[in-house]
Design an enzyme around this catalytic site. Structure first.
Site, mmCIF file in Angstrom:
data_model
loop_
_atom_site.group_PDB
_atom_site.id
_atom_site.type_symbol
_atom_site.label_atom_id
_atom_site.label_comp_id
_atom_site.label_asym_id
_atom_site.label_seq_id
_atom_site.Cartn_x
_atom_site.Cartn_y
_atom_site.Cartn_z
ATOM 1 N N ALA A 80 0.828 -1.209 0.000
ATOM 2 C CA ALA A 80 0.000 0.000 0.000
ATOM 3 C C ALA A 80 0.860 1.257 0.000
ATOM 4 C CB ALA A 80 -0.908 0.001 1.233
ATOM 5 N N TYR A 152 8.237 10.996 -3.508
ATOM 6 C CA TYR A 152 7.870 9.575 -3.559
ATOM 7 C C TYR A 152 9.085 8.702 -3.222
ATOM 8 C CZ TYR A 152 7.118 5.002 -5.625
ATOM 9 O OH TYR A 152 7.064 3.634 -5.835
ATOM 10 N N HIS A 200 2.155 5.387 -17.152
ATOM 11 C CA HIS A 200 3.242 4.478 -17.524
ATOM 12 C C HIS A 200 3.315 4.229 -19.025
ATOM 13 C CE1 HIS A 200 2.666 3.527 -13.200
ATOM 14 N NE2 HIS A 200 3.976 3.687 -13.253
ATOM 15 N N ARG A 232 15.041 1.754 -19.604
ATOM 16 C CA ARG A 232 14.510 1.208 -18.355
ATOM 17 C C ARG A 232 14.570 -0.317 -18.374
ATOM 18 N NH1 ARG A 232 15.160 5.594 -17.370
ATOM 19 N NH2 ARG A 232 13.816 7.225 -16.526
HETATM 20 N N1 UDP Z 1 7.612 7.701 -20.998
HETATM 21 C C1 UDP Z 1 7.356 8.368 -22.198
HETATM 22 N N2 UDP Z 1 6.061 8.711 -22.477
HETATM 23 C C2 UDP Z 1 5.033 8.443 -21.625
HETATM 24 C C3 UDP Z 1 5.307 7.762 -20.410
HETATM 25 C C4 UDP Z 1 6.618 7.414 -20.129
HETATM 26 O O1 UDP Z 1 8.257 8.644 -22.990
HETATM 27 O O2 UDP Z 1 3.895 8.812 -21.920
HETATM 28 C C5 UDP Z 1 9.005 7.318 -20.698
HETATM 29 C C6 UDP Z 1 9.527 7.928 -19.401
HETATM 30 O O3 UDP Z 1 10.121 9.175 -19.655
HETATM 31 C C7 UDP Z 1 10.533 6.870 -18.955
HETATM 32 C C8 UDP Z 1 9.970 5.564 -19.512
HETATM 33 O O4 UDP Z 1 9.023 5.930 -20.508
HETATM 34 O O5 UDP Z 1 11.770 7.093 -19.574
HETATM 35 C C9 UDP Z 1 9.254 4.752 -18.455
HETATM 36 O O6 UDP Z 1 8.342 5.596 -17.784
HETATM 37 P P1 UDP Z 1 7.226 5.050 -16.803
HETATM 38 O O7 UDP Z 1 6.397 6.227 -16.359
HETATM 39 O O8 UDP Z 1 6.512 3.902 -17.445
HETATM 40 O O9 UDP Z 1 8.047 4.447 -15.576
HETATM 41 P P2 UDP Z 1 9.150 5.127 -14.619
HETATM 42 O O10 UDP Z 1 10.469 4.879 -15.277
HETATM 43 O O11 UDP Z 1 8.814 6.567 -14.475
HETATM 44 O O12 UDP Z 1 8.996 4.382 -13.345
#
Ligand code: UDP
Length: 351
Positions: A80, A152, A200, A232
């Site tokens: 949570a 966060y 995401h 990632r």
């Molecule tokens: N990302 C993107 N466009 C989106 C959402 C995410 O280009 O609409 C990119 C973001 O900048 C990161 C990667 O995708 O480099 C993964 O982002 P996500 O939010 O899925 O996970 P995070 O890495 O923030 O936990």
């Protein structure tokens, strides 16, 4: 004895509930349903659900004693938390109150209940690669220094500190998992990612394919990576869930050691990165989504998203070596295929 799953109505928590059920373990879900889904717990998982706040100490005590389940709580999987990085920047109080303050209440209740019964009630905690901030090295080891860059990440890092201190002072056994990018959906197709709002990459790419979004914004193509987009480490949510079963065994063994007279002064959290150790750029994810679905992802290059490090990649050998964890779905195409199956089931009216 029952396993308490806090946040069991959320994305990763719901998959963990399924993994526990498949292992034949009795489960109780505690969720405030702010972001979680009641129907997932009650209808899909058919697990008992207590709707409430983790910061409610009286509620926690009654839950831990087993007043809401067939048997007392043996261990806790603590998912949570609020997990929107951007929201944590504009409303840090919400994040520190919930992720940190309410977790402190949970840990205090665990210690009190452990004392009452004369054996500890251990915990597996969901942490994140966001605690590393912009890492000094990649792949990221568990020993890589942690410098979170948003509330966060700080809230999760602070809970890790609590677990260190509660282990040393009160003998509270814990496992800390630092997740990289959770993705995909249960292969059965009836559980998956359902965030509102969705932020995401993978679900948004699928939304762009089906027209729920006009196009996917690529947040920056001028990073110091081969194609200029962020890299990632995507890890299947069911593989994360499986790791929790192994983490559970580990903390339960530690709790038994202490109940048998082991030295509580030696208790400290066992910490594991959970990732595949393989990185994909945003453009590679888009290409894979197109290959898996056979449909184009309309895209638009947008400015960088604040707080996105160029590369996050796990060194995840420790979980494999010490827990025997073996990800079942390490291929990005499989992760995407499962996400796509869930996406289509969830939005059957879309083309
Ligand atoms: N990302 C993107 N466009 C989106 C959402 C995410 O280009 O609409 C990119 C973001 O900048 C990161 C990667 O995708 O480099 C993964 O982002 P996500 O939010 O899925 O996970 P995070 O890495 O923030 O936990």
């Amino acid at each position: 004895m029952t396993i308490l799953v806090t946040g069991g109505a959320g994305y990763i928590g719901s998959h963990a509930v399924r993994a526990l059920q498949r292992a034949g373990l009795p489960v109780l879900v505690l969720d405030n349903l702010v972001y979680g889904h009641r129907a997932i717990v009650e209808q899909v998982l058919q697990a008992p659900l207590v709707i409430g706040q983790l910061g409610d100490r009286d509620l926690l005590e009654s839950v831990l004693r087993g007043e809401r389940s067939a048997s007392p709580i043996q261990a806790v999987l603590h998912f949570a938390a609020y997990a929107y990085v951007g929201e944590s920047v504009v409303d840090p109080a919400k994040y520190y109150r919930n992720n940190l303050g309410d977790t402190l209440t949970l840990l205090e209740a665990l210690v009190a209940e452990g004392r009452r019964r004369g054996s500890p009630v251990p915990i597996v905690f969901s942490s994140t690669c966001a605690t590393y901030g912009v890492p000094e090295q990649v792949p990221i080891l568990e020993t890589t220094p942690q410098h979170p860059i948003n509330p966060y990440g700080h809230s999760k890092r602070m809970v890790e500190q609590l677990l260190h201190d509660f282990g040393a002072a009160y003998g509270l056994p814990s496992v800390i998992f630092r997740y990289f990018n959770a993705a995909g959906a249960d292969p059965a197709g009836d559980l998956g990612e359902d965030h509102d709002p969705e932020t995401h990459l993978i679900p948004l790419a699928l939304d762009a394919i089906t027209g729920r979004l006009p196009c996917l914004r690529i947040f920056g193509d001028d990073y110091p990576t081969a194609d200029g987009t962020c890299i990632r480490d995507y890890i299947h949510v069911s593989d994360l869930a499986d790791a929790h079963l192994l983490g559970l065994r580990r903390v339960e063994a530690e709790a038994r050691r202490l109940a048998d007279g082991g030295d509580p002064a030696t208790v400290k959290p066992a910490i594991f990165n959970l990732g595949n150790g393989k990185g994909y750029s945003v453009r590679e994810v888009i290409q894979a989504a197109e290959a898996v679905t056979g449909r184009p992802v309309p895209t638009l290059v947008a400015p960088r998203r604040p707080g996105d490090p160029p590369v996050l990649l796990a060194a995840a050998a420790a979980a494999q070596r010490e827990l025997g964890w073996r990800p079942r779905f390490p291929e990005l195409e499989v992760i995407l295929a499962h996400a796509w199956a869930w996406h289509q089931r969830r939005h059957p009216q879309l083309p």
